[in-house]
Design a protein around this motif. Structure first.
Motif, PDB file in Angstrom:
ATOM      1  N   THR A  22       1.959  -1.189 -12.672  1.00  0.00           N
ATOM      2  CA  THR A  22       3.039  -2.158 -12.452  1.00  0.00           C
ATOM      3  C   THR A  22       3.760  -1.861 -11.139  1.00  0.00           C
ATOM      4  O   THR A  22       4.041  -2.770 -10.354  1.00  0.00           O
ATOM      5  N   PHE A  25       1.520  -2.894  -8.180  1.00  0.00           N
ATOM      6  CA  PHE A  25       1.457  -4.351  -8.008  1.00  0.00           C
ATOM      7  C   PHE A  25       2.767  -4.907  -7.452  1.00  0.00           C
ATOM      8  O   PHE A  25       2.764  -5.837  -6.644  1.00  0.00           O
ATOM      9  N   GLU A  26       3.905  -4.361  -7.873  1.00  0.00           N
ATOM     10  CA  GLU A  26       5.187  -4.805  -7.329  1.00  0.00           C
ATOM     11  C   GLU A  26       5.281  -4.488  -5.841  1.00  0.00           C
ATOM     12  O   GLU A  26       5.743  -5.309  -5.052  1.00  0.00           O
ATOM     13  N   THR A  27       4.835  -3.313  -5.450  1.00  0.00           N
ATOM     14  CA  THR A  27       4.868  -2.920  -4.042  1.00  0.00           C
ATOM     15  C   THR A  27       3.985  -3.833  -3.207  1.00  0.00           C
ATOM     16  O   THR A  27       4.367  -4.274  -2.122  1.00  0.00           O
ATOM     17  N   LYS A  28       2.800  -4.147  -3.708  1.00  0.00           N
ATOM     18  CA  LYS A  28       1.895  -5.037  -2.980  1.00  0.00           C
ATOM     19  C   LYS A  28       2.475  -6.449  -2.880  1.00  0.00           C
ATOM     20  O   LYS A  28       2.332  -7.114  -1.852  1.00  0.00           O
ATOM     21  N   ALA A  29       3.134  -6.922  -3.922  1.00  0.00           N
ATOM     22  CA  ALA A  29       3.735  -8.256  -3.899  1.00  0.00           C
ATOM     23  C   ALA A  29       4.864  -8.323  -2.871  1.00  0.00           C
ATOM     24  O   ALA A  29       4.987  -9.308  -2.137  1.00  0.00           O
ATOM     25  N   ILE A  30       5.677  -7.287  -2.805  1.00  0.00           N
ATOM     26  CA  ILE A  30       6.770  -7.262  -1.829  1.00  0.00           C
ATOM     27  C   ILE A  30       6.209  -7.217  -0.413  1.00  0.00           C
ATOM     28  O   ILE A  30       6.682  -7.917   0.476  1.00  0.00           O
ATOM     29  N   SER A  32       3.342  -8.358   0.585  1.00  0.00           N
ATOM     30  CA  SER A  32       2.753  -9.665   0.854  1.00  0.00           C
ATOM     31  C   SER A  32       3.839 -10.682   1.223  1.00  0.00           C
ATOM     32  O   SER A  32       3.667 -11.471   2.151  1.00  0.00           O
ATOM     33  N   THR A  33       4.952 -10.667   0.518  1.00  0.00           N
ATOM     34  CA  THR A  33       6.063 -11.570   0.812  1.00  0.00           C
ATOM     35  C   THR A  33       6.624 -11.292   2.209  1.00  0.00           C
ATOM     36  O   THR A  33       6.936 -12.230   2.952  1.00  0.00           O
ATOM     37  N   ASN A  34       6.737 -10.024   2.557  1.00  0.00           N
ATOM     38  CA  ASN A  34       7.242  -9.676   3.888  1.00  0.00           C
ATOM     39  C   ASN A  34       6.301 -10.165   4.987  1.00  0.00           C
ATOM     40  O   ASN A  34       6.750 -10.648   6.025  1.00  0.00           O
TER      41      ASN A  34
END
Length: 108
Positions: A22, A25-30, A32-34
Motif C-alpha cells: 500500500t 502504491f501510494e508513493t507511485k501515485a503521488i 505520477s500526479t507530480n
C-alpha cells in the motif's frame, strides 16, 4: 498448537506485506500526479511564451482590448490596457483540469 502458530505467523506476514505494498502504491501515485502536473505547467509556460510572441509581433494594439485563443484544455487570454503612450498587457494561461495558472505582465 503448532498449526495455530504457523497460521498466526502467516497472517502477520500477510498484514506486513500488504502495508508495504500500500505504501509503495501510494508513493507511485503521488509521483505520477507530480509528473502530470509538471507536464501541464510546461505546456502552460509554452502557451504563455507563444502568446507573448504573438502580441509583440502585432503591428498595432489600437483597437484590441482582449485576446483569447481557443484551446481544449487551457484558457489562454490577454487583457490589453492603454496607459499613457504605452500598452499594459496581462497574459493569463490557466489549465481547465487543475489549479495550474501562469501569469505574465508586459509593457509594450
Amino acid at each position: 498448537m503448532k498449526n495455530s502458530f504457523v497460521l498466526l505467523f502467516t497472517l502477520i506476514l500477510i498484514f506486513i506485506f500488504s502495508l508495504l505494498c500500500t505504501n509503495i502504491f501510494e508513493t507511485k501515485a503521488i509521483a505520477s500526479t507530480n509528473i502530470i502536473n509538471q507536464h501541464k505547467y510546461i505546456q502552460a509556460k509554452n502557451h504563455l511564451k507563444f502568446l507573448e510572441e504573438y502580441i509583440l509581433y502585432l503591428p498595432t494594439l489600437e483597437s484590441i482590448n482582449k485576446i483569447e485563443i481557443p484551446d481544449e484544455s487551457f484558457n489562454i487570454s490577454a487583457n490589453i490596457k492603454r496607459v499613457d503612450k504605452k500598452y499594459e498587457i496581462e497574459m493569463i494561461v490557466k489549465n481547465l483540469d487543475s489549479d495550474i495558472r501562469v501569469y505574465k505582465k508586459i509593457i509594450k
